[in-house]
Design a protein around this motif. Sequence first.
Motif, PDB file in Angstrom:
ATOM      1  N   UNK A  16       0.822  -1.209   0.000  1.00  0.00           N
ATOM      2  CA  UNK A  16       0.000   0.000   0.000  1.00  0.00           C
ATOM      3  C   UNK A  16       0.857   1.260   0.000  1.00  0.00           C
ATOM      4  N   UNK A  17       2.059   1.158   0.590  1.00  0.00           N
ATOM      5  CA  UNK A  17       2.965   2.305   0.628  1.00  0.00           C
ATOM      6  C   UNK A  17       3.665   2.507  -0.715  1.00  0.00           C
ATOM      7  N   UNK A  18       3.817   1.431  -1.475  1.00  0.00           N
ATOM      8  CA  UNK A  18       4.572   1.484  -2.729  1.00  0.00           C
ATOM      9  C   UNK A  18       3.701   1.857  -3.917  1.00  0.00           C
ATOM     10  N   UNK A  19       2.500   1.307  -3.990  1.00  0.00           N
ATOM     11  CA  UNK A  19       1.667   1.438  -5.185  1.00  0.00           C
ATOM     12  C   UNK A  19       1.474   2.908  -5.556  1.00  0.00           C
ATOM     13  N   UNK A  20       1.490   3.176  -6.877  1.00  0.00           N
ATOM     14  CA  UNK A  20       1.415   4.556  -7.362  1.00  0.00           C
ATOM     15  C   UNK A  20       0.672   4.593  -8.683  1.00  0.00           C
ATOM     16  N   UNK A  69       7.679   8.127   1.426  1.00  0.00           N
ATOM     17  CA  UNK A  69       9.042   7.837   0.944  1.00  0.00           C
ATOM     18  C   UNK A  69       9.149   6.544   0.158  1.00  0.00           C
ATOM     19  N   UNK A  70       8.185   5.625   0.301  1.00  0.00           N
ATOM     20  CA  UNK A  70       8.252   4.350  -0.414  1.00  0.00           C
ATOM     21  C   UNK A  70       7.454   4.362  -1.713  1.00  0.00           C
ATOM     22  N   UNK A  71       6.766   5.456  -2.003  1.00  0.00           N
ATOM     23  CA  UNK A  71       5.949   5.514  -3.219  1.00  0.00           C
ATOM     24  C   UNK A  71       6.789   5.236  -4.459  1.00  0.00           C
ATOM     25  N   UNK A  72       6.223   4.441  -5.357  1.00  0.00           N
ATOM     26  CA  UNK A  72       6.929   4.118  -6.596  1.00  0.00           C
ATOM     27  C   UNK A  72       7.134   5.346  -7.467  1.00  0.00           C
ATOM     28  N   UNK A  73       6.478   6.445  -7.157  1.00  0.00           N
ATOM     29  CA  UNK A  73       6.713   7.683  -7.898  1.00  0.00           C
ATOM     30  C   UNK A  73       8.159   8.148  -7.768  1.00  0.00           C
ATOM     31  N   UNK A  74       8.835   7.761  -6.699  1.00  0.00           N
ATOM     32  CA  UNK A  74      10.245   8.117  -6.553  1.00  0.00           C
ATOM     33  C   UNK A  74      11.113   7.378  -7.572  1.00  0.00           C
ATOM     34  N   UNK A  89      -5.887  -3.820  -2.113  1.00  0.00           N
ATOM     35  CA  UNK A  89      -5.812  -2.440  -1.640  1.00  0.00           C
ATOM     36  C   UNK A  89      -6.651  -1.537  -2.525  1.00  0.00           C
ATOM     37  N   UNK A  90      -6.986  -0.387  -1.971  1.00  0.00           N
ATOM     38  CA  UNK A  90      -7.716   0.642  -2.703  1.00  0.00           C
ATOM     39  C   UNK A  90      -6.833   1.878  -2.739  1.00  0.00           C
ATOM     40  N   UNK A  91      -6.491   2.331  -3.942  1.00  0.00           N
ATOM     41  CA  UNK A  91      -5.640   3.500  -4.099  1.00  0.00           C
ATOM     42  C   UNK A  91      -6.417   4.767  -3.754  1.00  0.00           C
ATOM     43  N   UNK A  92      -5.693   5.873  -3.672  1.00  0.00           N
ATOM     44  CA  UNK A  92      -6.345   7.109  -3.234  1.00  0.00           C
ATOM     45  C   UNK A  92      -7.324   7.669  -4.256  1.00  0.00           C
ATOM     46  N   UNK A  93      -7.355   7.097  -5.460  1.00  0.00           N
ATOM     47  CA  UNK A  93      -8.370   7.505  -6.437  1.00  0.00           C
ATOM     48  C   UNK A  93      -9.599   6.607  -6.400  1.00  0.00           C
ATOM     49  N   UNK A  94      -9.647   5.678  -5.431  1.00  0.00           N
ATOM     50  CA  UNK A  94     -10.799   4.809  -5.273  1.00  0.00           C
ATOM     51  C   UNK A  94     -10.755   3.538  -6.088  1.00  0.00           C
ATOM     52  N   UNK A  95      -9.713   3.323  -6.880  1.00  0.00           N
ATOM     53  CA  UNK A  95      -9.598   2.121  -7.701  1.00  0.00           C
ATOM     54  C   UNK A  95      -9.048   0.981  -6.848  1.00  0.00           C
ATOM     55  N   UNK A  98     -10.264   1.317 -15.656  1.00  0.00           N
ATOM     56  CA  UNK A  98      -9.306   1.939 -14.739  1.00  0.00           C
ATOM     57  C   UNK A  98      -7.883   1.728 -15.211  1.00  0.00           C
ATOM     58  N   UNK A  99      -6.964   2.524 -14.639  1.00  0.00           N
ATOM     59  CA  UNK A  99      -5.558   2.451 -15.017  1.00  0.00           C
ATOM     60  C   UNK A  99      -4.825   1.414 -14.170  1.00  0.00           C
ATOM     61  N   UNK A 100      -3.828   0.768 -14.790  1.00  0.00           N
ATOM     62  CA  UNK A 100      -2.941  -0.110 -14.048  1.00  0.00           C
ATOM     63  C   UNK A 100      -2.076   0.710 -13.105  1.00  0.00           C
ATOM     64  N   UNK A 101      -1.785   0.161 -11.944  1.00  0.00           N
ATOM     65  CA  UNK A 101      -0.884   0.828 -11.012  1.00  0.00           C
ATOM     66  C   UNK A 101       0.566   0.523 -11.372  1.00  0.00           C
ATOM     67  N   UNK A 102       1.456   1.426 -11.013  1.00  0.00           N
ATOM     68  CA  UNK A 102       2.882   1.164 -11.046  1.00  0.00           C
ATOM     69  C   UNK A 102       3.331   0.657  -9.685  1.00  0.00           C
ATOM     70  N   UNK A 103       4.319  -0.226  -9.679  1.00  0.00           N
ATOM     71  CA  UNK A 103       4.945  -0.640  -8.444  1.00  0.00           C
ATOM     72  C   UNK A 103       4.505  -1.986  -7.922  1.00  0.00           C
ATOM     73  N   UNK A 104       3.401  -2.544  -8.422  1.00  0.00           N
ATOM     74  CA  UNK A 104       2.958  -3.832  -7.906  1.00  0.00           C
ATOM     75  C   UNK A 104       3.891  -4.964  -8.328  1.00  0.00           C
TER      76      UNK A 104
END
Length: 407
Positions: free
Chosen positions: A18-22, A41-46, A173-179, A395-401
């Motif tokens: 949940x901390x990584x998914x982006x 700090x663990x977000x895959x956006x980094x 998990x549910x991302x912050x966009x509700x997906x 919906x969009x695929x997440x990065x980081x999974x």
Amino acid sequence: MSLIRPFAGLRPVPERANDVVAPPYDVLNSEEARERAADRPLSFLHISKAEIDLPPGTDPYDPAVYAKAAENLNKLVAEGVLRREDKPVYYVYRLTMGDHVQTGLVAVASVADYDKNRIRKHEFTRPAKEDDRVRQIEALNAQTGPVLLAYRSQDDIDALIDSATNNPPEYDLVADDGIGHTFWVLDDPATIDRLTDGFEAMEAIYIADGHHRSAAASRVAASKNGPPDAMSRYFLSVIFPHKQMKILDYNRVVKDLNGLSEMQLLEKIATAYDVNQSAEPVSPSRPGEFGMYLGGQWYRLNIHPERIPEDPVARLDVSLLADNLLEPVLDISDPRTDPRIDFVGGIRGLGELEKRVDSGEMAVAFSMFATTMEDLMAVADANEVMPPKSTWFEPKLADGLVSHVLD
């Protein structure tokens, strides 16, 4: 070699997922990514948007960005946040957006089959974006953004993929966009073999989204020139049955009326369309039907049937609008480059079209019937390309999974 194969994915330990998914790297600009990753700090956006860890204003294509991405990836591995699977497996990935659910297979797909058009394309790519993905893959020695693929639904393959969902998921998990993002490991050898053989029997599979990522993977594979079974000759993919995929409308807004009055515009449009006022916003219910918002009024446009050709590209609604209205009436000959036109994903709703016209930013808006997967596959089968901004997948695929390491 096979069309797809299992792989040893690099993925978050379950308690850190949940901390990584982006969000995918290409739906956020640098400032949006910086905000989304703040205090994460663990977000895959980094990794996918590593410029956020460099001074504001850093060019996203600066070599320092790719070096920072590699540094951040290696750090997550060293800290045990990301771990490599100990054997090749498939994964099953379910996306949930409201009532919509789609369940697909995470695999690596063959660059050789991409190169010979068995993995079929429907878009042109831009060199700058291809170059960016090549540099990212080379810096990380990994593909971190999956290509969204589709296969023609087959009951037996669909059922095999779905069978994995009877087991407890690795991530739910549910991302912050509700997906919702739910993820299973599929490691049963017999099921793996049946899926590999089932896809190998297919004539083709189709790129839905990710043309730049797949083109970049092809370039990297060619530069490495490894043996045919090298992992660098496969690219990270999530493959869904076409019947489960959701394409939203991709609407158009235009800044001016090309010197016409509203009445003159309506008169010119009437040569190709039946034009009727609507008391409600128009969400087209079938191909050949369009909504138009002009001067605070919605109109329903239905193209005259004789103007619909047989060609799989020319008969697309985006082509019908371009060829019968945008170009001949509004003088927009190249929607890819003309600054007078903009595009609004259907996820933003028809209210966004009204807002942009009512504000005076735009003069007219057009709502579209969404392109279908059947349309997309027909264009790809004909070895043609779609006009720009023809599809908006949600919906969009997440990065980081999960990521695909190339060695």
